[in-house]
Write a protein that holds these residues in place. Structure first.
Motif, PDB file in Angstrom:
ATOM      1  N   THR A  82      -0.399  12.124 -12.282  1.00 22.64           N
ATOM      2  CA  THR A  82      -2.113  11.750 -11.982  1.00 22.64           C
ATOM      3  C   THR A  82      -2.404  11.413 -10.723  1.00 22.64           C
ATOM      4  O   THR A  82      -3.663  11.382 -10.519  1.00 22.64           O
ATOM      5  N   LEU A  83      -1.557  11.262  -9.697  1.00 21.81           N
ATOM      6  CA  LEU A  83      -1.821  10.854  -8.436  1.00 21.81           C
ATOM      7  C   LEU A  83      -1.868  11.939  -7.461  1.00 21.81           C
ATOM      8  O   LEU A  83      -2.128  12.039  -6.236  1.00 21.81           O
ATOM      9  N   LEU A  84      -0.966  13.140  -7.891  1.00 21.78           N
ATOM     10  CA  LEU A  84      -1.027  14.302  -7.090  1.00 21.78           C
ATOM     11  C   LEU A  84      -2.143  15.304  -7.254  1.00 21.78           C
ATOM     12  O   LEU A  84      -2.021  16.467  -7.602  1.00 21.78           O
ATOM     13  N   GLU A  85      -3.147  14.791  -6.776  1.00 22.78           N
ATOM     14  CA  GLU A  85      -4.510  15.866  -6.962  1.00 22.78           C
ATOM     15  C   GLU A  85      -4.399  16.886  -5.898  1.00 22.78           C
ATOM     16  O   GLU A  85      -3.740  16.836  -4.784  1.00 22.78           O
ATOM     17  N   GLY A  86      -4.624  18.069  -6.672  1.00 24.13           N
ATOM     18  CA  GLY A  86      -4.528  19.387  -5.729  1.00 24.13           C
ATOM     19  C   GLY A  86      -3.054  19.950  -5.587  1.00 24.13           C
ATOM     20  O   GLY A  86      -3.053  21.069  -4.912  1.00 24.13           O
ATOM     21  N   ILE A  87      -2.109  19.335  -6.187  1.00 25.98           N
ATOM     22  CA  ILE A  87      -0.507  19.530  -5.830  1.00 25.98           C
ATOM     23  C   ILE A  87      -0.555  20.550  -6.880  1.00 25.98           C
ATOM     24  O   ILE A  87      -0.820  20.487  -8.334  1.00 25.98           O
ATOM     25  N   ALA A  88       0.286  22.005  -6.531  1.00 30.85           N
ATOM     26  CA  ALA A  88       0.714  23.177  -7.668  1.00 30.85           C
ATOM     27  C   ALA A  88       2.258  22.815  -7.651  1.00 30.85           C
ATOM     28  O   ALA A  88       2.738  22.304  -6.882  1.00 30.85           O
ATOM     29  N   SER A  89       2.500  23.623  -8.808  1.00 32.36           N
ATOM     30  CA  SER A  89       3.908  23.580  -8.955  1.00 32.36           C
ATOM     31  C   SER A  89       5.127  24.140  -8.114  1.00 32.36           C
ATOM     32  O   SER A  89       6.109  23.935  -7.952  1.00 32.36           O
ATOM     33  N   ARG A  93       5.197   6.077   1.354  1.00 34.04           N
ATOM     34  CA  ARG A  93       4.176   7.233   1.613  1.00 34.04           C
ATOM     35  C   ARG A  93       4.989   8.399   0.880  1.00 34.04           C
ATOM     36  O   ARG A  93       6.059   8.663   0.590  1.00 34.04           O
ATOM     37  N   ILE A  94       3.991   9.048   0.229  1.00 30.18           N
ATOM     38  CA  ILE A  94       4.231  10.547  -0.340  1.00 30.18           C
ATOM     39  C   ILE A  94       3.497  11.535   0.480  1.00 30.18           C
ATOM     40  O   ILE A  94       2.213  11.419   0.292  1.00 30.18           O
ATOM     41  N   ARG A  95       4.142  12.715   0.840  1.00 23.24           N
ATOM     42  CA  ARG A  95       3.050  13.402   1.531  1.00 23.24           C
ATOM     43  C   ARG A  95       3.577  15.046   1.132  1.00 23.24           C
ATOM     44  O   ARG A  95       4.791  15.407   0.923  1.00 23.24           O
ATOM     45  N   GLN A  96       2.580  15.735   1.250  1.00 19.73           N
ATOM     46  CA  GLN A  96       2.822  17.265   1.047  1.00 19.73           C
ATOM     47  C   GLN A  96       3.224  17.938   2.401  1.00 19.73           C
ATOM     48  O   GLN A  96       2.753  17.889   3.349  1.00 19.73           O
ATOM     49  N   GLU A 153       0.729  -1.341  -0.128  1.00 15.63           N
ATOM     50  CA  GLU A 153       0.341  -0.138  -0.158  1.00 15.63           C
ATOM     51  C   GLU A 153       0.762   1.376  -0.067  1.00 15.63           C
ATOM     52  O   GLU A 153       1.914   1.281   0.726  1.00 15.63           O
ATOM     53  N   LEU A 154       0.573   2.312  -0.797  1.00 15.20           N
ATOM     54  CA  LEU A 154       0.992   3.693  -0.770  1.00 15.20           C
ATOM     55  C   LEU A 154      -0.022   4.516  -0.301  1.00 15.20           C
ATOM     56  O   LEU A 154      -0.951   4.797  -0.498  1.00 15.20           O
ATOM     57  N   THR A 155       0.556   5.271   0.653  1.00 19.40           N
ATOM     58  CA  THR A 155      -0.159   6.325   1.379  1.00 19.40           C
ATOM     59  C   THR A 155       0.045   7.703   0.836  1.00 19.40           C
ATOM     60  O   THR A 155       1.181   8.178   0.710  1.00 19.40           O
ATOM     61  N   LEU A 156      -0.609   8.379   0.266  1.00 20.16           N
ATOM     62  CA  LEU A 156      -0.786   9.679  -0.303  1.00 20.16           C
ATOM     63  C   LEU A 156      -1.384  10.787   0.829  1.00 20.16           C
ATOM     64  O   LEU A 156      -2.508  10.843   1.127  1.00 20.16           O
ATOM     65  N   GLU A 157      -0.558  11.712   1.402  1.00 19.85           N
ATOM     66  CA  GLU A 157      -1.009  12.793   2.354  1.00 19.85           C
ATOM     67  C   GLU A 157      -0.925  13.951   1.522  1.00 19.85           C
ATOM     68  O   GLU A 157       0.246  14.565   1.739  1.00 19.85           O
ATOM     69  N   LEU A 158      -1.810  14.306   0.915  1.00 22.47           N
ATOM     70  CA  LEU A 158      -1.794  15.790   0.100  1.00 22.47           C
ATOM     71  C   LEU A 158      -2.733  16.830   0.693  1.00 22.47           C
ATOM     72  O   LEU A 158      -3.481  16.518   1.885  1.00 22.47           O
ATOM     73  N   GLY A 159      -2.692  17.979   0.079  1.00 23.05           N
ATOM     74  CA  GLY A 159      -3.773  18.810   0.658  1.00 23.05           C
ATOM     75  C   GLY A 159      -5.072  18.349   0.529  1.00 23.05           C
ATOM     76  O   GLY A 159      -5.886  19.210   0.999  1.00 23.05           O
ATOM     77  N   SER A 160      -5.380  17.702  -0.364  1.00 26.35           N
ATOM     78  CA  SER A 160      -6.982  17.291  -0.814  1.00 26.35           C
ATOM     79  C   SER A 160      -7.270  16.017   0.002  1.00 26.35           C
ATOM     80  O   SER A 160      -8.201  15.804   0.173  1.00 26.35           O
ATOM     81  N   GLY A 161      -6.245  15.780   1.015  1.00 22.45           N
ATOM     82  CA  GLY A 161      -6.815  14.827   1.987  1.00 22.45           C
ATOM     83  C   GLY A 161      -5.751  13.469   1.945  1.00 22.45           C
ATOM     84  O   GLY A 161      -4.792  13.494   1.405  1.00 22.45           O
ATOM     85  N   THR A 162      -5.992  12.566   2.821  1.00 24.52           N
ATOM     86  CA  THR A 162      -4.988  11.164   2.866  1.00 24.52           C
ATOM     87  C   THR A 162      -5.874  10.074   2.358  1.00 24.52           C
ATOM     88  O   THR A 162      -7.008   9.837   2.495  1.00 24.52           O
ATOM     89  N   ARG A 163      -5.228   9.399   1.478  1.00 27.41           N
ATOM     90  CA  ARG A 163      -5.720   8.143   0.901  1.00 27.41           C
ATOM     91  C   ARG A 163      -4.751   7.160   0.740  1.00 27.41           C
ATOM     92  O   ARG A 163      -3.426   7.304   0.744  1.00 27.41           O
ATOM     93  N   THR A 164      -5.169   5.904   0.532  1.00 31.69           N
ATOM     94  CA  THR A 164      -4.260   4.752   0.343  1.00 31.69           C
ATOM     95  C   THR A 164      -4.479   3.831  -0.913  1.00 31.69           C
ATOM     96  O   THR A 164      -5.746   3.589  -1.083  1.00 31.69           O
ATOM     97  N   LEU A 165      -3.554   3.624  -1.487  1.00 31.73           N
ATOM     98  CA  LEU A 165      -3.757   2.812  -2.812  1.00 31.73           C
ATOM     99  C   LEU A 165      -2.815   1.588  -2.781  1.00 31.73           C
ATOM    100  O   LEU A 165      -1.755   1.697  -2.372  1.00 31.73           O
ATOM    101  N   SER A 166      -3.640   0.697  -3.039  1.00 31.39           N
ATOM    102  CA  SER A 166      -2.849  -0.877  -3.192  1.00 31.39           C
ATOM    103  C   SER A 166      -2.026  -0.925  -4.375  1.00 31.39           C
ATOM    104  O   SER A 166      -2.460  -0.184  -5.498  1.00 31.39           O
TER     105      SER A 166
END
Length: 266
Positions: free
Chosen positions: A67-74, A150-153, A20-33
């Motif tokens: 495509t996985l970085l929802e809500g992330i700006a440059s 994990r990838i986090r903002q 599982e990969l955890t994404l902790e971004l400004g749009s929220g936290t989600r886990t992708l298998s």
């Protein structure tokens, strides 16, 4: 004896479990298998001619990281965290573009695991950030984190870790060295106790390497750690001139030397 052999054979034949990969971004936290990512509509098979982890040509099933970085700006800042505590600090801009260098998240298929990285070592999975055409954006080896979980903002390094900052009146060369430190060193090392990595030693406390490497030995060590101090557990990679130019190396060492005067109790 035969029963032991049968049991061992069975264990070795078991498939690798889905990760599982955890994404902790400004749009929220989600886990992708890994299963979900391998079913992603933009999954592609890509070829990496000079893979950093395996030091050879590799082929991967991968998803464009953008495509996985929802809500992330440059202008945002991200961090990729690996199983062993390696923490790659990543500016978002290069991760979001499809022109020039392009970032991909390679996904290890549990039914077809990748090769081991060495004897008695695991693979680069479950997830590995790889780059097409990395030279176009000057992507260095520390920007290829593998075994990512994990990838986090996060806020910028300057906001999170002011103890890393050089003096406001520091020379342009020291400032340039600080940029190289962020790019090449901070994924493994702390300085003044500041940083998220749990991988390598602090580079200012209790002593800065410029205080105990005489002459040009620090530069030689950065270029080829095992050539200067060979030991089986050594994990620091060498930074060849194509990755870190002579000018950039000199600036990095000048930043480290500058920070000997800015030690903070920790």
């Amino acid at each position: 004896m035969r029963l032991t052999f049968v049991l061992l054979t069975s264990l070795l034949s078991w498939p690798v479990l889905a990760a599982e990969l955890t994404l902790e971004l400004g749009s929220g936290t989600r886990t992708l298998s890994s299963e979900a990512l391998l079913a992603h509509p933009q999954l592609s098979e890509i070829e990496i001619p000079a893979d950093v982890a395996y030091q050879r040509k590799m082929r991967y099933q991968a998803v464009p990281l953008a495509t996985l970085l929802e809500g992330i700006a440059s202008g945002d800042h991200l961090q990729a965290v690996a199983l062993d505590g390696f923490a790659a600090e990543l500016a978002a801009a290069p991760l979001l573009t499809s022109d020039g260098s392009r970032a991909w998240l390679a996904v290890e298929d549990p039914s077809r695991p990748w090769p081991a990285l060495g004897r008695n070592k695991p693979s680069a999975g479950p997830f590995y950030l790889v780059w097409e055409n990395p030279q176009a954006a000057g992507i260095g080896p520390e920007q290829w984190p593998f075994q990512v979980v994990r990838i986090r903002q996060l806020a910028s390094l300057a906001e999170r870790f002011p103890a890393l900052l050089p003096a406001e009146d520091a020379s342009a060369n020291v400032q340039a060295g600080f940029a190289q430190f962020q790019k090449h060193c901070l994924a493994c090392h702390r300085l003044n106790g500041a940083g998220d990595s749990q991988f390598g030693p602090d580079l200012n406390l209790p002593y800065n390497p410029t205080e105990y490497f005489a002459g040009d030995f620090l530069a030689r060590y950065i270029r080829d750690p095992q050539g200067l101090r060979k030991w089986p557990q050594g994990r620091m990679p060498g930074f060849i001139e194509a990755v870190l130019s002579e000018q950039e190396l000199a600036a990095l060492i000048e930043y480290l030397r500058h920070m000997t005067e800015r030690k903070l109790a920790h």
